[in-house]
Motif scaffolding. Structure first.
Motif, PDB file in Angstrom:
ATOM      1  N   ALA A 130       0.843  -1.193   0.000  1.00  0.00           N
ATOM      2  CA  ALA A 130       0.000   0.000   0.000  1.00  0.00           C
ATOM      3  C   ALA A 130       0.883   1.251   0.000  1.00  0.00           C
ATOM      4  O   ALA A 130       1.843   1.343   0.770  1.00  0.00           O
ATOM      5  CB  ALA A 130      -0.916  -0.014   1.221  1.00  0.00           C
ATOM      6  N   VAL A 131       0.549   2.177  -0.865  1.00  0.00           N
ATOM      7  CA  VAL A 131       1.292   3.434  -0.954  1.00  0.00           C
ATOM      8  C   VAL A 131       0.565   4.478  -0.118  1.00  0.00           C
ATOM      9  O   VAL A 131      -0.594   4.794  -0.383  1.00  0.00           O
ATOM     10  CB  VAL A 131       1.422   3.894  -2.417  1.00  0.00           C
ATOM     11  N   ASP A 132       1.229   4.994   0.901  1.00  0.00           N
ATOM     12  CA  ASP A 132       0.631   5.972   1.807  1.00  0.00           C
ATOM     13  C   ASP A 132       0.825   7.369   1.230  1.00  0.00           C
ATOM     14  O   ASP A 132       1.956   7.860   1.144  1.00  0.00           O
ATOM     15  CB  ASP A 132       1.294   5.874   3.185  1.00  0.00           C
ATOM     16  N   PRO A 133      -0.258   8.052   0.834  1.00  0.00           N
ATOM     17  CA  PRO A 133      -0.093   9.391   0.261  1.00  0.00           C
ATOM     18  C   PRO A 133       0.283  10.444   1.295  1.00  0.00           C
ATOM     19  O   PRO A 133       0.782  11.511   0.944  1.00  0.00           O
ATOM     20  CB  PRO A 133      -1.472   9.682  -0.348  1.00  0.00           C
ATOM     21  N   SER A 134       0.047  10.163   2.576  1.00  0.00           N
ATOM     22  CA  SER A 134       0.308  11.155   3.625  1.00  0.00           C
ATOM     23  C   SER A 134       1.695  10.976   4.229  1.00  0.00           C
ATOM     24  O   SER A 134       1.866  10.942   5.447  1.00  0.00           O
ATOM     25  CB  SER A 134      -0.773  11.065   4.707  1.00  0.00           C
ATOM     26  N   TRP A 135       2.695  10.892   3.367  1.00  0.00           N
ATOM     27  CA  TRP A 135       4.058  10.628   3.841  1.00  0.00           C
ATOM     28  C   TRP A 135       4.647  11.785   4.629  1.00  0.00           C
ATOM     29  O   TRP A 135       5.615  11.633   5.356  1.00  0.00           O
ATOM     30  CB  TRP A 135       4.959  10.287   2.658  1.00  0.00           C
ATOM     31  N   LEU A 136       4.040  12.981   4.516  1.00  0.00           N
ATOM     32  CA  LEU A 136       4.564  14.161   5.200  1.00  0.00           C
ATOM     33  C   LEU A 136       3.811  14.451   6.493  1.00  0.00           C
ATOM     34  O   LEU A 136       4.084  15.444   7.164  1.00  0.00           O
ATOM     35  CB  LEU A 136       4.486  15.365   4.252  1.00  0.00           C
ATOM     36  N   ALA A 250       0.668  19.925   0.757  1.00  0.00           N
ATOM     37  CA  ALA A 250      -0.314  19.989   1.842  1.00  0.00           C
ATOM     38  C   ALA A 250      -1.051  18.662   1.994  1.00  0.00           C
ATOM     39  O   ALA A 250      -1.274  18.189   3.111  1.00  0.00           O
ATOM     40  CB  ALA A 250      -1.300  21.129   1.577  1.00  0.00           C
ATOM     41  N   ALA A 251      -1.436  18.067   0.876  1.00  0.00           N
ATOM     42  CA  ALA A 251      -2.140  16.783   0.939  1.00  0.00           C
ATOM     43  C   ALA A 251      -1.259  15.708   1.544  1.00  0.00           C
ATOM     44  O   ALA A 251      -1.740  14.860   2.315  1.00  0.00           O
ATOM     45  CB  ALA A 251      -2.593  16.374  -0.457  1.00  0.00           C
ATOM     46  N   ALA A 252       0.033  15.723   1.228  1.00  0.00           N
ATOM     47  CA  ALA A 252       0.962  14.746   1.793  1.00  0.00           C
ATOM     48  C   ALA A 252       1.110  14.925   3.299  1.00  0.00           C
ATOM     49  O   ALA A 252       1.439  13.977   4.013  1.00  0.00           O
ATOM     50  CB  ALA A 252       2.324  14.863   1.119  1.00  0.00           C
ATOM     51  N   ALA A 253       0.855  16.148   3.773  1.00  0.00           N
ATOM     52  CA  ALA A 253       0.921  16.421   5.209  1.00  0.00           C
ATOM     53  C   ALA A 253      -0.425  16.230   5.887  1.00  0.00           C
ATOM     54  O   ALA A 253      -0.561  16.524   7.075  1.00  0.00           O
ATOM     55  CB  ALA A 253       1.427  17.842   5.442  1.00  0.00           C
ATOM     56  N   ALA A 254      -1.433  15.738   5.131  1.00  0.00           N
ATOM     57  CA  ALA A 254      -2.783  15.515   5.643  1.00  0.00           C
ATOM     58  C   ALA A 254      -3.451  16.814   6.081  1.00  0.00           C
ATOM     59  O   ALA A 254      -4.322  16.816   6.960  1.00  0.00           O
ATOM     60  CB  ALA A 254      -2.780  14.490   6.777  1.00  0.00           C
ATOM     61  N   GLY A 270      -5.248  15.510  -9.626  1.00  0.00           N
ATOM     62  CA  GLY A 270      -5.645  15.946  -8.299  1.00  0.00           C
ATOM     63  C   GLY A 270      -4.825  15.318  -7.191  1.00  0.00           C
ATOM     64  O   GLY A 270      -4.137  14.313  -7.392  1.00  0.00           O
ATOM     65  N   PRO A 271      -4.902  15.894  -5.987  1.00  0.00           N
ATOM     66  CA  PRO A 271      -4.119  15.383  -4.854  1.00  0.00           C
ATOM     67  C   PRO A 271      -4.669  14.068  -4.340  1.00  0.00           C
ATOM     68  O   PRO A 271      -5.840  13.736  -4.525  1.00  0.00           O
ATOM     69  CB  PRO A 271      -4.287  16.490  -3.806  1.00  0.00           C
ATOM     70  N   CYS A 272      -3.794  13.306  -3.690  1.00  0.00           N
ATOM     71  CA  CYS A 272      -4.189  12.064  -3.030  1.00  0.00           C
ATOM     72  C   CYS A 272      -4.427  12.347  -1.550  1.00  0.00           C
ATOM     73  O   CYS A 272      -3.897  13.292  -0.993  1.00  0.00           O
ATOM     74  CB  CYS A 272      -3.094  11.010  -3.174  1.00  0.00           C
ATOM     75  N   GLY A 273      -5.202  11.506  -0.928  1.00  0.00           N
ATOM     76  CA  GLY A 273      -5.428  11.647   0.503  1.00  0.00           C
ATOM     77  C   GLY A 273      -6.897  11.855   0.814  1.00  0.00           C
ATOM     78  O   GLY A 273      -7.684  12.289  -0.034  1.00  0.00           O
ATOM     79  N   GLU A 274      -7.260  11.559   2.059  1.00  0.00           N
ATOM     80  CA  GLU A 274      -8.659  11.633   2.461  1.00  0.00           C
ATOM     81  C   GLU A 274      -9.147  13.066   2.624  1.00  0.00           C
ATOM     82  O   GLU A 274     -10.293  13.366   2.295  1.00  0.00           O
ATOM     83  CB  GLU A 274      -8.858  10.865   3.767  1.00  0.00           C
TER      84      GLU A 274
END
Length: 337
Positions: A130-136, A250-254, A270-274
């Motif tokens: 699984a690739v986690d988009p919120s790596w930051l 910003a999306a990577a930082a949630a 578009g950005p990844c993340g919830e």
């Protein structure tokens, strides 16, 4: 993806195009990466014939076995890459090329760019998990935060720049958005964030003046180094931005993020993340000048387009969509006037 690559191929050496992220050890460490062995000129991504000798020499000197090209562009536009791939196959057939040009269907071409990249690596036998988009997520905010951040209320970033003119929302829309958000939430502090170009800085200055003219609190931010800018984004309560690197940071930082897509396809770029929302104007969806396979406009690099995409997403739409997505705590219970 790189973290997964390092996990599944622990002995692999890899090099990346020069990127400010890879020049900051703090970001590499936070991502849990070993990091690339080196960086190559970013201009090489275009595979211009004048760069072929240097690229070929680099591949030979570093015993490169695979070239991974995740540039998402039409074949006609990226013809130089395909010409180089064909030329090198006749000179160094041991070098493999992994790219996006073997997508089996139109449906796969319309996938988000990150998903397409993941599929390329998996197709070639890289067993990515699984690739986690919120790596930051959790990256340290700046030490000694500005006094504005110590006050009560929400801090909303407005990143008004973008690499291309066609991707920039008009200045009057940003001021109207600030007014509408303040009417919904109240006690909002705005940070108007400028891009790197002189025209982007002038636009930010104009937006900042417009927000202040409405009697709202605004701070103009320009000229920060990348690490300081990243930390600033991480400390926001909400970011609203054009299609830009700021969206993905910003999306990577949630951080709750609303991205405005005018001359590009939100579903692809578009950005990844919830905690993300990507808005695209109706004209852009059906415009004959959009490149359907890659989700960008034929006028993208010309700097001008006769059509109405830049005003296709309205400030009211942004506020309504934010409330519906409930990205901003408390916002969903209010409605825009």
């Amino acid at each position: 993806m790189l973290r997964e690559l390092e996990r599944t191929r622990p002995g692999a050496r890899y090099f990346c195009l020069d990127n400010v992220v890879f020049r900051r050890r703090e970001l590499i460490d936070h991502a849990g990466l070993r990091g690339p062995e080196g960086l190559v000129p970013s201009i090489w991504r275009r595979f211009a014939p004048e760069h072929w000798p240097a690229i070929t020499e680099f591949l030979r000197d570093n015993a490169i076995q695979v070239v991974v090209n995740l540039r998402d562009e039409e074949l006609e536009t990226d013809r130089r890459y395909l010409d180089y791939r064909e030329w090198l196959a006749g000179n160094r057939p041991e070098v493999a090329f992994w790219d996006l040009y073997d997508a089996p269907s139109r449906a796969e071409q319309q996938l988000p760019s990150v998903e397409k990249a993941v599929r390329v690596l998996r197709r070639e036998g890289i067993a990515l998990g699984a690739v986690d988009p919120s790596w930051l997520r959790g990256f340290a905010p700046p030490s000694g935060p500005p006094s504005e951040q110590a006050e009560e209320g929400a801090t909303v970033g407005l990143f008004v720049g973008a690499s291309q003119y066609l991707k920039r929302w008009p200045a009057d829309f940003w001021a109207e958005l600030a007014s509408r958000l303040d009417a919904v939430r109240g006690s909002v502090r705005y940070q108007v964030l400028a891009g790197l170009g002189e025209d982007e800085r002038l636009l930010a200055q104009r937006v900042d003046r417009g927000v202040r003219a409405l009697g709202l609190t605004s701070e103009l931010v320009q000229g920060e180094d990348f690490l300081s800018f990243t930390r600033r984004l991480c400390a926001l309560d909400l970011l609203v931005s054009n299609d830009s690197a700021a969206v993905h940071i910003a999306a990577a930082a949630a951080v709750p993020t609303c991205a405005i897509y005018l001359a590009s396809h939100a579903g692809i770029w578009g950005p990844c993340g919830e905690a993300t929302l990507a808005l695209r104007g109706v004209p852009g969806r059906g415009c004959a000048h959009m490149k359907p396979a890659v989700g960008s406009c034929h006028f993208y690099y010309t700097g001008w387009c006769p059509y109405a995409c830049r005003r296709a997403v309205t400030p009211r739409q942004v506020v309504d969509e934010l409330a519906g997505a409930d990205l901003w705590p408390g916002q969903a219970q209010a409605s825009a006037s």
